[in-house]
Scaffold this motif. Structure first.
Motif, PDB file in Angstrom:
ATOM      1  N   ASN A  53      36.272  29.362  44.785  1.00 37.11           N
ATOM      2  CA  ASN A  53      36.311  29.341  45.787  1.00 37.11           C
ATOM      3  C   ASN A  53      35.978  31.209  45.318  1.00 37.11           C
ATOM      4  OD1 ASN A  53      36.438  28.653  48.445  1.00 37.11           O
ATOM      5  ND2 ASN A  53      37.898  27.434  46.930  1.00 37.11           N
ATOM      6  N   VAL A  54      34.756  32.171  46.197  1.00 37.18           N
ATOM      7  CA  VAL A  54      34.500  33.406  45.856  1.00 37.18           C
ATOM      8  C   VAL A  54      34.638  34.226  46.826  1.00 37.18           C
ATOM      9  CG1 VAL A  54      33.228  35.138  44.634  1.00 37.18           C
ATOM     10  CG2 VAL A  54      33.315  32.370  43.458  1.00 37.18           C
ATOM     11  N   ALA A  55      35.236  34.725  46.920  1.00 41.84           N
ATOM     12  CA  ALA A  55      35.455  35.946  48.308  1.00 41.84           C
ATOM     13  C   ALA A  55      35.599  37.747  47.625  1.00 41.84           C
ATOM     14  CB  ALA A  55      35.716  35.416  49.375  1.00 41.84           C
ATOM     15  N   TYR A  56      35.561  38.237  48.717  1.00 46.62           N
ATOM     16  CA  TYR A  56      36.463  39.923  48.718  1.00 46.62           C
ATOM     17  C   TYR A  56      37.916  39.699  49.036  1.00 46.62           C
ATOM     18  CZ  TYR A  56      32.421  42.500  46.945  1.00 46.62           C
ATOM     19  OH  TYR A  56      31.234  42.949  46.177  1.00 46.62           O
ATOM     20  N   THR A  57      38.588  39.821  48.885  1.00 47.24           N
ATOM     21  CA  THR A  57      39.961  39.571  49.024  1.00 47.24           C
ATOM     22  C   THR A  57      40.587  41.011  50.365  1.00 47.24           C
ATOM     23  OG1 THR A  57      41.169  41.269  47.586  1.00 47.24           O
ATOM     24  CG2 THR A  57      40.749  39.419  46.578  1.00 47.24           C
ATOM     25  N   VAL A  58      41.290  40.092  51.004  1.00 50.92           N
ATOM     26  CA  VAL A  58      41.480  40.732  52.407  1.00 50.92           C
ATOM     27  C   VAL A  58      42.812  41.875  51.620  1.00 50.92           C
ATOM     28  CG1 VAL A  58      42.596  41.141  54.629  1.00 50.92           C
ATOM     29  CG2 VAL A  58      41.474  39.162  54.151  1.00 50.92           C
ATOM     30  N   PRO A  59      43.830  42.364  50.983  1.00 53.37           N
ATOM     31  CA  PRO A  59      44.411  42.627  50.910  1.00 53.37           C
ATOM     32  C   PRO A  59      43.846  44.088  50.332  1.00 53.37           C
ATOM     33  CG  PRO A  59      45.124  41.479  50.368  1.00 53.37           C
ATOM     34  CD  PRO A  59      43.497  41.068  50.525  1.00 53.37           C
ATOM     35  N   ASN A  60      42.752  43.551  49.031  1.00 54.12           N
ATOM     36  CA  ASN A  60      41.834  44.936  48.497  1.00 54.12           C
ATOM     37  C   ASN A  60      41.027  44.841  48.639  1.00 54.12           C
ATOM     38  OD1 ASN A  60      40.715  46.386  46.394  1.00 54.12           O
ATOM     39  ND2 ASN A  60      42.092  46.061  45.172  1.00 54.12           N
ATOM     40  N   PRO A  61      39.830  45.036  49.905  1.00 55.59           N
ATOM     41  CA  PRO A  61      38.377  44.850  49.826  1.00 55.59           C
ATOM     42  C   PRO A  61      37.432  45.298  48.598  1.00 55.59           C
ATOM     43  CG  PRO A  61      38.774  46.719  51.099  1.00 55.59           C
ATOM     44  CD  PRO A  61      40.134  46.263  50.704  1.00 55.59           C
ATOM     45  N   THR A  62      37.850  45.566  47.937  1.00 59.26           N
ATOM     46  CA  THR A  62      36.741  45.594  46.392  1.00 59.26           C
ATOM     47  C   THR A  62      36.717  44.794  45.371  1.00 59.26           C
ATOM     48  OG1 THR A  62      38.989  47.603  45.438  1.00 59.26           O
ATOM     49  CG2 THR A  62      36.025  47.863  46.983  1.00 59.26           C
ATOM     50  N   ARG A  63      37.920  44.036  46.041  1.00 60.82           N
ATOM     51  CA  ARG A  63      38.778  42.566  44.513  1.00 60.82           C
ATOM     52  C   ARG A  63      37.760  41.743  44.976  1.00 60.82           C
ATOM     53  NH1 ARG A  63      44.159  42.342  42.552  1.00 60.82           N
ATOM     54  NH2 ARG A  63      43.856  43.887  40.874  1.00 60.82           N
ATOM     55  N   VAL A  64      36.609  40.987  44.047  1.00 61.64           N
ATOM     56  CA  VAL A  64      36.507  39.728  44.096  1.00 61.64           C
ATOM     57  C   VAL A  64      37.214  39.018  43.801  1.00 61.64           C
ATOM     58  CG1 VAL A  64      34.595  38.273  43.544  1.00 61.64           C
ATOM     59  CG2 VAL A  64      33.954  40.762  43.782  1.00 61.64           C
ATOM     60  N   TYR A  65      37.947  37.448  44.412  1.00 57.26           N
ATOM     61  CA  TYR A  65      37.918  36.478  43.833  1.00 57.26           C
ATOM     62  C   TYR A  65      38.447  35.251  43.768  1.00 57.26           C
ATOM     63  CZ  TYR A  65      41.330  32.409  44.648  1.00 57.26           C
ATOM     64  OH  TYR A  65      41.770  30.438  44.440  1.00 57.26           O
TER      65      TYR A  65
END
Length: 298
Positions: free
Chosen positions: A218-230
């Motif tokens: 799974n690859v997506a931007y995180t909600v708490p940090n919108p510039t971090r890719v999870y």
């Protein structure tokens, strides 16, 4: 860094190479994916091969350069490295941000003009230029639009060596969640290392996996940090993950700034890619070797 950025030198095209006019057909090969150096042995004694011509052509998934020989093919080494004069050692700039060097050993003569240059204008292949011929050694360089996968084919009837360079990825960038991987899943998540590199228009993150199959991804931007890719990796079992190399990596590229890896007790792994700005990304799952690629647009 994976690639270097030499000064682009534009030379007038001359009749050094002849376009093959090859278009991809039903029997066309897939795009090459490997970037490690390739070494091949000769098929004839070192006093026999003669370089007689060079051709180029565009295919659906890659561009091709063919070196024609008479008397058999010589030993060769193909790798990402700067082009230098074979006798002088002086650097020879190529058009494009990535240089692919081709060195032949055991070529006593050639009928090709070493001073001629061509600019094909293909998706990846921008320029072909020689570094000269000296004491059985011939060096050529391919100026490429990017550091991409390549392969080397040794062919016969007539003897020739073909170098294929992959086209750049065509899939678009976006911010929607990516999900990949499918059963059968590997038993564990095993990471051999993490690499990053700057490319024209994007930064690249590569997670090298030591399993033949991909875990659920799974690859997506995180909600708490919108510039971090999870990047989440889920295996079949809860066995502890195996992670080689550092788990905190400073990157400092245009978009990619840092990478961190967290292994959880249930066997899953989270890779976090911190970026300087929320932009589009794309994900590719590549094999031989198994690796997860995430490109972040500039």
């Amino acid at each position: 860094m994976w690639i270097k950025y030499p000064l682009a030198v534009v030379a007038l095209a001359t009749p050094l190479l002849v376009a093959t006019g090859a278009a991809a057909g039903t029997a066309d090969l897939p795009a090459p994916t490997r970037t490690a150096p390739v070494v091949g042995t000769a098929t004839a004694p070192p006093d026999r091969p003669v370089l007689t011509g060079v051709r180029h052509g565009r295919h659906d998934r890659y561009d091709r350069v063919v070196f024609d020989f008479a008397g058999g093919t010589p030993a060769y080494r193909v790798e990402y490295a700067p082009l230098e004069g074979v006798a002088s050692g002086h650097p020879i700039p190529l058009d494009g941000p990535a240089d692919l060097r081709i060195a032949f050993t055991g070529v006593p003569s050639t009928t090709v003009n070493m001073n001629k240059v061509v600019n094909p204008g293909y998706p990846t292949l921008r320029q072909v230029k020689f570094g000269g011929a000296f004491e059985g050694h011939i060096v050529a360089g391919l100026g490429l639009a990017d550091r991409v996968g390549f392969r080397v084919l040794r062919l016969s009837n007539p003897p020739r060596i073909a170098v294929d360079v992959a086209h750049q990825p065509t899939q678009p960038f976006g911010t929607a969640r990516f999900q990949g991987g499918a059963p059968p899943l590997p038993d564990i998540v095993s990471i051999g290392g993490v690499r990053t590199g700057a490319h024209p228009g994007y930064d690249r993150l590569v997670v090298d996996l030591r399993t033949a199959r991909f875990p659920l991804i799974n690859v997506a931007y995180t909600v708490p940090n919108p510039t971090r890719v999870y990047i989440g990796l889920v295996p079949l079992t809860t066995a502890p993950a195996q992670i080689a190399g550092p788990r905190q990596i400073h990157v400092g590229l245009t978009r990619l700034r840092a990478v961190s890896i967290v292994a959880h007790e249930n066997g899953t792994v989270a890779v976090f890619a911190d970026t300087s700005k929320r932009t589009g990304f794309r994900v590719m799952l590549l094999t031989n070797p198994t690796r997860l690629v995430v490109d972040v647009k500039h």
